[in-house]
Design an enzyme around this catalytic site. Structure first.
Site, PDB file in Angstrom:
ATOM      1  N   ASP A  71       1.161  -1.302  -0.011  1.00  0.00           N
ATOM      2  CA  ASP A  71       0.240   0.068   0.126  1.00  0.00           C
ATOM      3  C   ASP A  71       1.112   0.668   0.189  1.00  0.00           C
ATOM      4  O   ASP A  71       2.101   1.200   0.844  1.00  0.00           O
ATOM      5  CB  ASP A  71      -0.841  -0.221   1.564  1.00  0.00           C
ATOM      6  CG  ASP A  71      -2.009   0.501   1.062  1.00  0.00           C
ATOM      7  OD1 ASP A  71      -2.991   0.974  -0.596  1.00  0.00           O
ATOM      8  OD2 ASP A  71      -2.542   2.312   1.797  1.00  0.00           O
ATOM      9  N   PHE A 152       4.731   5.096 -13.493  1.00  0.00           N
ATOM     10  CA  PHE A 152       3.650   5.709 -13.388  1.00  0.00           C
ATOM     11  C   PHE A 152       2.647   6.135 -11.762  1.00  0.00           C
ATOM     12  O   PHE A 152       3.926   7.042 -11.432  1.00  0.00           O
ATOM     13  CB  PHE A 152       3.072   3.818 -12.888  1.00  0.00           C
ATOM     14  CG  PHE A 152       3.295   3.153 -11.731  1.00  0.00           C
ATOM     15  CD1 PHE A 152       3.917   3.114 -10.790  1.00  0.00           C
ATOM     16  CD2 PHE A 152       2.313   3.009 -10.412  1.00  0.00           C
ATOM     17  CE1 PHE A 152       4.291   2.392  -9.825  1.00  0.00           C
ATOM     18  CE2 PHE A 152       2.294   3.058  -9.302  1.00  0.00           C
ATOM     19  CZ  PHE A 152       3.084   2.728  -9.136  1.00  0.00           C
ATOM     20  N   ASP A 155       4.766   9.140 -10.803  1.00  0.00           N
ATOM     21  CA  ASP A 155       5.983   9.861 -11.164  1.00  0.00           C
ATOM     22  C   ASP A 155       6.599  11.035 -12.013  1.00  0.00           C
ATOM     23  O   ASP A 155       7.425  11.814 -11.518  1.00  0.00           O
ATOM     24  CB  ASP A 155       6.788   7.894 -12.012  1.00  0.00           C
ATOM     25  CG  ASP A 155       7.148   7.210 -10.738  1.00  0.00           C
ATOM     26  OD1 ASP A 155       6.854   7.613  -9.715  1.00  0.00           O
ATOM     27  OD2 ASP A 155       6.865   6.314 -11.613  1.00  0.00           O
ATOM     28  N   HIS A 180      10.574   3.997  -2.529  1.00  0.00           N
ATOM     29  CA  HIS A 180      10.005   3.684  -1.537  1.00  0.00           C
ATOM     30  C   HIS A 180       9.972   2.307  -1.515  1.00  0.00           C
ATOM     31  O   HIS A 180      10.238   1.297  -0.407  1.00  0.00           O
ATOM     32  CB  HIS A 180       8.419   4.338  -0.834  1.00  0.00           C
ATOM     33  CG  HIS A 180       8.007   4.831  -2.342  1.00  0.00           C
ATOM     34  ND1 HIS A 180       8.522   4.597  -3.759  1.00  0.00           N
ATOM     35  CD2 HIS A 180       6.413   4.181  -2.524  1.00  0.00           C
ATOM     36  CE1 HIS A 180       7.095   5.218  -5.069  1.00  0.00           C
ATOM     37  NE2 HIS A 180       6.272   4.222  -3.714  1.00  0.00           N
TER      38      HIS A 180
HETATM   39  P1  ITT Z   1      -3.340  -2.344  -5.712  1.00  0.00           P
HETATM   40  O1  ITT Z   1      -4.259  -1.962  -4.033  1.00  0.00           O
HETATM   41  O2  ITT Z   1      -3.713  -3.200  -6.073  1.00  0.00           O
HETATM   42  O3  ITT Z   1      -2.324  -3.438  -4.661  1.00  0.00           O
HETATM   43  P2  ITT Z   1      -3.916  -0.034  -6.179  1.00  0.00           P
HETATM   44  O4  ITT Z   1      -2.990   1.370  -7.406  1.00  0.00           O
HETATM   45  O5  ITT Z   1      -5.203   0.245  -5.588  1.00  0.00           O
HETATM   46  O6  ITT Z   1      -3.536  -1.080  -6.516  1.00  0.00           O
HETATM   47  P3  ITT Z   1      -2.505   2.293  -3.222  1.00  0.00           P
HETATM   48  O7  ITT Z   1      -4.274   1.251  -3.120  1.00  0.00           O
HETATM   49  O8  ITT Z   1      -1.701   1.678  -2.848  1.00  0.00           O
HETATM   50  O9  ITT Z   1      -2.997   0.484  -5.351  1.00  0.00           O
HETATM   51  O10 ITT Z   1      -2.072   2.929  -4.468  1.00  0.00           O
HETATM   52  C1  ITT Z   1      -0.964   3.233  -4.414  1.00  0.00           C
HETATM   53  C2  ITT Z   1      -0.962   4.831  -5.534  1.00  0.00           C
HETATM   54  O11 ITT Z   1       0.158   5.651  -5.053  1.00  0.00           O
HETATM   55  C3  ITT Z   1      -1.204   4.225  -6.355  1.00  0.00           C
HETATM   56  O12 ITT Z   1      -2.053   4.644  -7.660  1.00  0.00           O
HETATM   57  C4  ITT Z   1      -0.064   5.849  -7.564  1.00  0.00           C
HETATM   58  O13 ITT Z   1      -1.277   6.252  -8.155  1.00  0.00           O
HETATM   59  C5  ITT Z   1       0.885   5.983  -6.235  1.00  0.00           C
HETATM   60  N1  ITT Z   1       1.933   5.178  -6.458  1.00  0.00           N
HETATM   61  C6  ITT Z   1       1.909   4.320  -5.409  1.00  0.00           C
HETATM   62  N2  ITT Z   1       3.514   3.978  -5.710  1.00  0.00           N
HETATM   63  C7  ITT Z   1       3.711   5.082  -6.787  1.00  0.00           C
HETATM   64  C8  ITT Z   1       5.388   5.187  -7.819  1.00  0.00           C
HETATM   65  O14 ITT Z   1       6.017   4.511  -7.253  1.00  0.00           O
HETATM   66  N3  ITT Z   1       5.128   6.383  -8.708  1.00  0.00           N
HETATM   67  C9  ITT Z   1       3.853   6.743  -8.709  1.00  0.00           C
HETATM   68  N4  ITT Z   1       3.238   6.890  -7.889  1.00  0.00           N
HETATM   69  C10 ITT Z   1       3.269   6.252  -7.385  1.00  0.00           C
END
Ligand code: ITT
Length: 202
Positions: A71, A152, A155, A180
Site C-alpha cells: 500500500d 507510473f 512519477d 520507497h
Molecule cells: P493495489 O491496491 O491492487 O496494490 P493500487 O494502485 O490501488 O493497487 P494503492 O491503493 O497502494 O494501489 O495506491 C497507490 C497509488 O499511489 C498508486 O495508484 C499511485 O497513484 C501512487 N503510487 C504508489 N507508488 C507509486 C510510485 O512508485 N510512483 C508513482 N505513484 C505511485
C-alpha cells in the site's frame, strides 16, 4: 514445497517493480494475475499499514500461500499529507490525479515548500498466521509540470533534486534503487532473514 510468494496487487506497474527488485534479494514471487487469481479488496483502513494488511490477509486466506502486498502513496507537506492513502482515488485517472495535485500546488513556492514523500508499506502474511509490515519512503519535491514517460502514477510530478529529474525521467533501474518500494522491499528481505524464513523453492 513451492513457497513462491504471491504479490497481492492488481497494479501492473507495482508488479513490474517487484519483479525487478525481489530476485536480487533472493525472493521468488508471482502476481495474482500470473497465478490466475482474481482478488479485489476494499481498502477500508485509515492507514497504509491497515490497508496493506487487509490486502495480504485476503490473499493468503484465498491462496493458502505466503502473501505480500503493497500500500503506497504520495504524501505532500503543503497539502497536509494529501493525497496519502487516497492517492489511487484522488481523481478518476492518473492524469487527473496529477492535474489535481498541480492545481492545488499552484500557489506554493519552489524549493522545500514543495517537499513530498512517497511512502510504501509492505505487508506480509504467512499461512501459519504470522504477519508483519515494513516501511519505506523516499523524498522529493512536486514539480511545476509533468515530466517524463517512465514509471507510473505520480512519477512525472515527483522531482528528485539530487538527480535533477522527476521519477518519470529516471530509468527504471535508478528508480528501483532509490524508491520507497525498493526501501520497503529491502526491509522485507531483512525481516525474513531475521525471522529465519528461507524460501524453499524446490
Ligand atoms: P493495489 O491496491 O491492487 O496494490 P493500487 O494502485 O490501488 O493497487 P494503492 O491503493 O497502494 O494501489 O495506491 C497507490 C497509488 O499511489 C498508486 O495508484 C499511485 O497513484 C501512487 N503510487 C504508489 N507508488 C507509486 C510510485 O512508485 N510512483 C508513482 N505513484 C505511485
Amino acid at each position: 514445497m513451492n513457497m513462491k510468494w504471491i504479490i497481492a496487487t492488481n497494479n501492473k506497474s507495482k508488479v513490474k517493480e517487484f519483479h525487478k527488485i525481489l530476485p536480487p534479494l533472493g525472493i521468488q514471487a508471482q502476481s495474482l494475475a500470473e497465478a490466475g487469481i482474481s482478488l479485489e479488496v476494499e481498502e477500508t483502513g485509515v492507514s497504509f499499514e491497515e490497508n496493506a494488511l487487509l490486502k495480504a490477509r485476503a490473499c493468503c486466506a484465498r491462496t493458502g500461500l505466503p502473501s505480500v502486498s503493497d500500500d503506497s502513496g504520495l504524501v505532500v507537506d503543503a497539502l497536509n499529507g494529501a493525497p496519502g492513502i487516497y492517492s489511487a482515488r484522488y481523481a478518476a485517472t492518473d492524469a487527473e490525479c496529477n492535474a489535481r495535485v498541480l492545481r492545488e500546488m499552484e500557489q506554493v513556492p519552489d524549493g522545500e515548500a514543495r517537499h513530498a514523500r512517497f511512502v510504501c508499506v509492505i505487508a506480509c502474511v504467512l499461512p501459519d498466521g504470522r504477519e508483519f509490515t515494513v516501511y519505506g519512503e523516499c523524498h522529493g519535491q512536486i514539480a511545476r509540470e509533468e515530466r517524463g514517460e517512465n514509471g507510473f502514477g505520480y512519477d512525472p510530478l515527483f522531482y528528485a533534486p539530487e538527480y535533477g529529474k522527476t521519477y518519470g525521467e529516471l530509468t527504471p533501474e535508478v528508480k528501483n534503487e532509490i524508491s520507497h518500494r525498493a526501501a520497503a522491499l529491502r526491509a522485507f528481505a531483512e525481516k525474513l532473514k531475521e525471522m529465519g524464513i528461507k524460501q524453499d523453492d524446490e
